[in-house]
Motif scaffolding. Sequence first.
Motif, PDB file in Angstrom:
ATOM      1  N   HIS A  77       0.834  -1.318   0.044  1.00 57.36           N
ATOM      2  CA  HIS A  77       0.277   0.083  -0.045  1.00 57.36           C
ATOM      3  C   HIS A  77       0.735   1.262   0.079  1.00 57.36           C
ATOM      4  O   HIS A  77       2.083   1.265   0.472  1.00 57.36           O
ATOM      5  CB  HIS A  77      -0.792   0.059   1.186  1.00 57.36           C
ATOM      6  N   LYS A  78       0.359   2.428  -0.426  1.00 57.77           N
ATOM      7  CA  LYS A  78       1.044   3.722  -0.470  1.00 57.77           C
ATOM      8  C   LYS A  78       1.147   4.326   0.895  1.00 57.77           C
ATOM      9  O   LYS A  78      -0.014   4.146   1.587  1.00 57.77           O
ATOM     10  CB  LYS A  78       0.586   4.468  -1.583  1.00 57.77           C
TER      11      LYS A  78
ATOM     12  N   GLN B   7       0.239   8.981  -0.998  1.00 55.66           N
ATOM     13  CA  GLN B   7      -1.148   9.040  -1.159  1.00 55.66           C
ATOM     14  C   GLN B   7      -1.661  10.155  -0.276  1.00 55.66           C
ATOM     15  O   GLN B   7      -1.121  10.053   0.987  1.00 55.66           O
ATOM     16  CB  GLN B   7      -1.823   7.897  -0.716  1.00 55.66           C
TER      17      GLN B   7
ATOM     18  N   LEU C 237     -11.949   9.210   7.769  1.00 50.32           N
ATOM     19  CA  LEU C 237     -10.582   8.737   7.686  1.00 50.32           C
ATOM     20  C   LEU C 237     -10.387   7.381   8.713  1.00 50.32           C
ATOM     21  O   LEU C 237      -9.303   6.911   8.565  1.00 50.32           O
ATOM     22  CB  LEU C 237      -9.401   9.445   7.698  1.00 50.32           C
TER      23      LEU C 237
ATOM     24  N   ASP D 241      -3.792  11.876   1.656  1.00 48.61           N
ATOM     25  CA  ASP D 241      -5.240  11.780   2.347  1.00 48.61           C
ATOM     26  C   ASP D 241      -5.895  12.921   2.915  1.00 48.61           C
ATOM     27  O   ASP D 241      -6.941  13.035   3.005  1.00 48.61           O
ATOM     28  CB  ASP D 241      -4.937  10.481   3.455  1.00 48.61           C
TER      29      ASP D 241
ATOM     30  N   SER E 283      -4.599   6.458  10.665  1.00 44.03           N
ATOM     31  CA  SER E 283      -5.158   7.196   9.428  1.00 44.03           C
ATOM     32  C   SER E 283      -3.776   7.556   8.553  1.00 44.03           C
ATOM     33  O   SER E 283      -3.847   7.665   7.243  1.00 44.03           O
ATOM     34  CB  SER E 283      -5.915   8.275   9.813  1.00 44.03           C
ATOM     35  N   PHE E 284      -2.581   7.949   9.327  1.00 46.26           N
ATOM     36  CA  PHE E 284      -1.764   8.477   8.432  1.00 46.26           C
ATOM     37  C   PHE E 284      -0.296   7.883   8.763  1.00 46.26           C
ATOM     38  O   PHE E 284       0.149   7.182   9.843  1.00 46.26           O
ATOM     39  CB  PHE E 284      -1.524   9.995   8.928  1.00 46.26           C
TER      40      PHE E 284
ATOM     41  N   ARG F  17       0.319   6.892   3.640  1.00 50.13           N
ATOM     42  CA  ARG F  17      -0.863   7.965   3.403  1.00 50.13           C
ATOM     43  C   ARG F  17      -0.195   9.396   4.135  1.00 50.13           C
ATOM     44  O   ARG F  17       0.377   9.150   5.164  1.00 50.13           O
ATOM     45  CB  ARG F  17      -1.816   7.394   4.364  1.00 50.13           C
TER      46      ARG F  17
END
Length: 495
Positions: free
Chosen positions: A20-21, A44, A95, A46, A101-102, A23
């Motif tokens: 996955h990229k 990504q 999110l 977000d 989330s990040f 975030r």
Amino acid sequence: MKKPPEKSILKKLERLRRGHKPRVLDLFSGCGGISLGFNSAGFQIDAAVEIDPTAAETHARNFHSELSPELLAAHMKPRDLTQIEPDELTSALSLGTVEDSFDVVVGGPPCQAYARVGRAKLRDVADHPSAFKVDPRGNLYLRYLHFVEATQPLALLMENVPDAMNYGGHNVMAEVAEALNDLGYIARYSLINTAFHGVPQMRDRVFLIAYHRALNTEVHFPKATNHLVLPSGYAGTRAVALKYIDLFEKQCFVEADHGNPSLPGPVTTMDALGDLPSITLHLEGKLKRGARRFDEFIPYGPRTKFTAYARLMRKWQGFEAPGEGLRDHVIRYLPRDADIFRHMPSGGEYPAAHATAVKLWEKKIKQIERRLAKPVSKNDREALFAKMVPPYPVHNFPNRWWKLRPDAPSRTLLAHIGKDTYSHIHYDSAQARVISVREAARLQSFPDGFCFSGTMNPAYRQIGNAVPPIMAKRLAEKMMEALQGAAVPTLVAAE
């Protein structure tokens, strides 16, 4: 005993291992210079927090245009970092939980945030997240750290002006590095000039990169891709900025790579702007006062050869120029100054501009006297002088005006170009004008397909405030290497 990494850190590393990229949360995002660099390096984008409504709209339009109207509107909403909590942001943008989330936090607290924050206050942020309210002058640094503590990113980037290393006798960046150390991060910072990295602009900025200790990786900054000898003024600025790096702080400071003469020379203003269509409406009497909107399409025009830089600006993946042309190639209405722009030398500053204006005035007086066959009266001479010659004192602000050199990078673009653009007069004397919005974007390395919201003045301001995307991409590429290296297949998330 060494503290084990948080569960969220392990989960994020496992997520990257699965392909996955990473975030990104962009704080103080402006229009999105850092976001664009990270996006182009495979990250990504977000979320972003930006207080200026026009800049927030620009960011959302460029990075979230594919979302539903409702969610796009949520991303466009301006937000004050001092008035919003991390969980409120993630909830508003759907999110999920804050700590999950990040993967990366980026951003540059505005330079107005400089204050004698002090090591103790910065180090207390984890235990006292509202400590920023004690001294509002330093709140933006503290809020950045508060978001880091709450979101638990794998890595982070902070950007600021050189004065952050020498403000009131202390080094803010070193203090931030100390605070991050207490939050579980290894931080290093460097003073980098963007001209060494392919940006057609000599722009010194401090960049701090930090990784969570769980990554078990070192901080590295990108090597120079271009070489030049900086003008003396930049060398002096760097010396002042580096004055307060003490023995301890040297552990966190990394000297920037300036390459060597075997590297290509810098990207020049002609490299950056030479393929763009000429603007002469002001010389034809067709340009009027008023707000400049981006509602007129201007074709590139016939041209078969461009520099590598111009080709990148036209063909940047995901931000290609729409329809082989531009909509923001617009300039200010400055009728008094066209002749000054035409006749002042490349590289000339305000004293040269003033001297040029005086010579033009003297020439005009002689022409009038020859036509009338009598001397011009004192009152008429003074009236014509006021009409033709800029009124500013010659030596108070010598850098207020500057005419680009076609064979060198531009000087630093600042947010002040949102008020006037005399600091960047086009090198082409035949066009006799200041740079356009799109030319400012080119000098800042925004591709032609990146769209700015608002009218001319807000667009200039957004561009001047931004981090050059090419510089951000160079840093992002090093950070991507570190993240991918840390997300090894043997690492599994905590249950």
